[in-house]
Design a protein around this motif. Sequence first.
Motif, mmCIF file in Angstrom:
data_model
loop_
_atom_site.group_PDB
_atom_site.id
_atom_site.type_symbol
_atom_site.label_atom_id
_atom_site.label_comp_id
_atom_site.label_asym_id
_atom_site.label_seq_id
_atom_site.Cartn_x
_atom_site.Cartn_y
_atom_site.Cartn_z
ATOM 1 N N ARG A 34 0.834 -1.204 0.000
ATOM 2 C CA ARG A 34 0.000 0.000 0.000
ATOM 3 C C ARG A 34 0.870 1.257 0.000
ATOM 4 O O ARG A 34 2.080 1.199 0.270
ATOM 5 N N THR A 35 0.211 2.388 -0.262
ATOM 6 C CA THR A 35 0.891 3.683 -0.249
ATOM 7 C C THR A 35 0.188 4.615 0.721
ATOM 8 O O THR A 35 -1.016 4.890 0.565
ATOM 9 N N LEU A 36 0.921 5.099 1.720
ATOM 10 C CA LEU A 36 0.420 6.115 2.646
ATOM 11 C C LEU A 36 1.006 7.460 2.250
ATOM 12 O O LEU A 36 2.229 7.603 2.158
ATOM 13 N N LEU A 37 0.147 8.434 2.017
ATOM 14 C CA LEU A 37 0.586 9.801 1.747
ATOM 15 C C LEU A 37 0.488 10.608 3.034
ATOM 16 O O LEU A 37 -0.582 10.653 3.670
ATOM 17 N N VAL A 38 1.575 11.222 3.425
ATOM 18 C CA VAL A 38 1.600 12.107 4.591
ATOM 19 C C VAL A 38 1.722 13.522 4.049
ATOM 20 O O VAL A 38 2.778 13.921 3.551
ATOM 21 N N GLY A 39 0.628 14.271 4.086
ATOM 22 C CA GLY A 39 0.587 15.596 3.483
ATOM 23 C C GLY A 39 0.586 16.682 4.544
ATOM 24 O O GLY A 39 -0.360 16.812 5.328
ATOM 25 N N LEU A 40 1.648 17.503 4.561
ATOM 26 C CA LEU A 40 1.856 18.468 5.642
ATOM 27 C C LEU A 40 2.236 19.832 5.094
ATOM 28 O O LEU A 40 2.354 20.022 3.876
ATOM 29 N N ALA A 41 2.422 20.777 5.983
ATOM 30 C CA ALA A 41 2.711 22.149 5.560
ATOM 31 C C ALA A 41 4.204 22.438 5.507
ATOM 32 O O ALA A 41 4.694 23.011 4.530
ATOM 33 N N HIS A 42 4.943 22.062 6.557
ATOM 34 C CA HIS A 42 6.350 22.449 6.694
ATOM 35 C C HIS A 42 7.227 21.247 7.020
ATOM 36 O O HIS A 42 6.780 20.332 7.712
ATOM 37 N N PRO A 43 8.478 21.271 6.584
ATOM 38 C CA PRO A 43 9.420 20.265 7.086
ATOM 39 C C PRO A 43 9.551 20.424 8.600
ATOM 40 O O PRO A 43 9.718 21.537 9.091
ATOM 41 N N ASP A 44 9.442 19.356 9.300
ATOM 42 C CA ASP A 44 9.423 19.126 10.757
ATOM 43 C C ASP A 44 8.024 18.781 11.238
ATOM 44 O O ASP A 44 7.859 18.219 12.313
ATOM 45 N N ASP A 45 6.975 19.088 10.449
ATOM 46 C CA ASP A 45 5.617 18.690 10.840
ATOM 47 C C ASP A 45 5.516 17.177 11.019
ATOM 48 O O ASP A 45 4.670 16.684 11.782
ATOM 49 N N GLU A 46 6.364 16.435 10.309
ATOM 50 C CA GLU A 46 6.276 14.975 10.335
ATOM 51 C C GLU A 46 6.774 14.364 11.632
ATOM 52 O O GLU A 46 6.555 13.155 11.874
ATOM 53 N N VAL A 47 7.405 15.161 12.496
ATOM 54 C CA VAL A 47 7.859 14.633 13.787
ATOM 55 C C VAL A 47 6.684 14.029 14.558
ATOM 56 O O VAL A 47 6.820 13.005 15.223
ATOM 57 N N GLY A 48 5.518 14.644 14.446
ATOM 58 C CA GLY A 48 4.341 14.160 15.168
ATOM 59 C C GLY A 48 3.772 12.853 14.655
ATOM 60 O O GLY A 48 2.882 12.272 15.278
ATOM 61 N N ALA A 49 4.279 12.377 13.520
ATOM 62 C CA ALA A 49 3.797 11.112 12.957
ATOM 63 C C ALA A 49 4.936 10.166 12.640
ATOM 64 O O ALA A 49 4.740 9.169 11.936
ATOM 65 N N ALA A 50 6.122 10.445 13.176
ATOM 66 C CA ALA A 50 7.304 9.659 12.807
ATOM 67 C C ALA A 50 7.128 8.183 13.109
ATOM 68 O O ALA A 50 7.463 7.318 12.290
ATOM 69 N N GLY A 51 6.599 7.862 14.283
ATOM 70 C CA GLY A 51 6.417 6.453 14.637
ATOM 71 C C GLY A 51 5.408 5.764 13.738
ATOM 72 O O GLY A 51 5.584 4.600 13.366
ATOM 73 N N THR A 52 4.362 6.469 13.380
ATOM 74 C CA THR A 52 3.335 5.914 12.499
ATOM 75 C C THR A 52 3.882 5.687 11.101
ATOM 76 O O THR A 52 3.573 4.680 10.450
ATOM 77 N N ILE A 53 4.694 6.610 10.633
ATOM 78 C CA ILE A 53 5.361 6.441 9.338
ATOM 79 C C ILE A 53 6.235 5.196 9.366
ATOM 80 O O ILE A 53 6.221 4.372 8.442
ATOM 81 N N LEU A 54 6.981 5.045 10.436
ATOM 82 C CA LEU A 54 7.877 3.885 10.559
ATOM 83 C C LEU A 54 7.089 2.586 10.680
ATOM 84 O O LEU A 54 7.502 1.551 10.149
#
Length: 247
Positions: free
Chosen positions: A4-24
């Motif tokens: 599958r493909t998960l798209l993580v769509g955010l505004a700024h670099p560093d926003d992804e810190v809040g979803a890092a574990g989920t991404i992993l």
Amino acid sequence: MERRTLLVGLAHPDDEVGAAGTILAQKARGDRVVVVWLTRGEMTEAFGPIPAEEVAARRVEQGRRAGEILGVETRFLDFPDCGLQADSASAHRVARLLAEIKPDGLLTWGDAWGRGMRHPDHQASGRIFRDAVTLARIAKVVAPGQPHRRAAPVFTYRGAHSTIPAVAVDVEPYLDTIHELATFYRENIGFGERGWVEQRLRRAGEPYGLRYAEVFDAWETRPGIVPHLIPAEPTDVGEPIHPDRAQ
């Protein structure tokens, strides 16, 4: 097992810190994860009084490095930092990108009003991506590309006052890499203090009996503890999806 493909769509670099574990967690399943930032984060003052284009170049490089830490694909668009508008033109542009990426699920910002989460760019980016999921299904919007009509359930960062059902992802197995990403940003822009990350994950996990968790609003799927966001069971609340639109 279908990839599958998960798209993580955010505004700024560093926003992804809040979803890092989920991404992993999604990566651990063997899936593709694509992180898209709508802006290049050029309004940060972390680098002092230097030109915005130089700031943007540094931030793009940070995003590339963050992608390496997480092991995911990364993309930047060039919408203005602190100037995102959740309008039709923006949603149409992002819809064309979604039609190219063809996600099976979307994780983005929600309509939260806590400090930080209520940044206008966060609010706007969430709206843009959520609108784009629908628009990407429409051939005339994404032409000459092909429409993307597979179901792509939406998940959003959860605010303290949210009444939307929630999913909790157990992120304890990925704690070291979460801290690696946060440390990278802390050393470069001053965001991602270790104690804050630790406290945030522990508090999120407590209601679910988990030591560390990331919790999101589940707009279209069943709530509860999940090992990863997709694939997900659809909720039985609300109108059934018409079969012509589900594929």
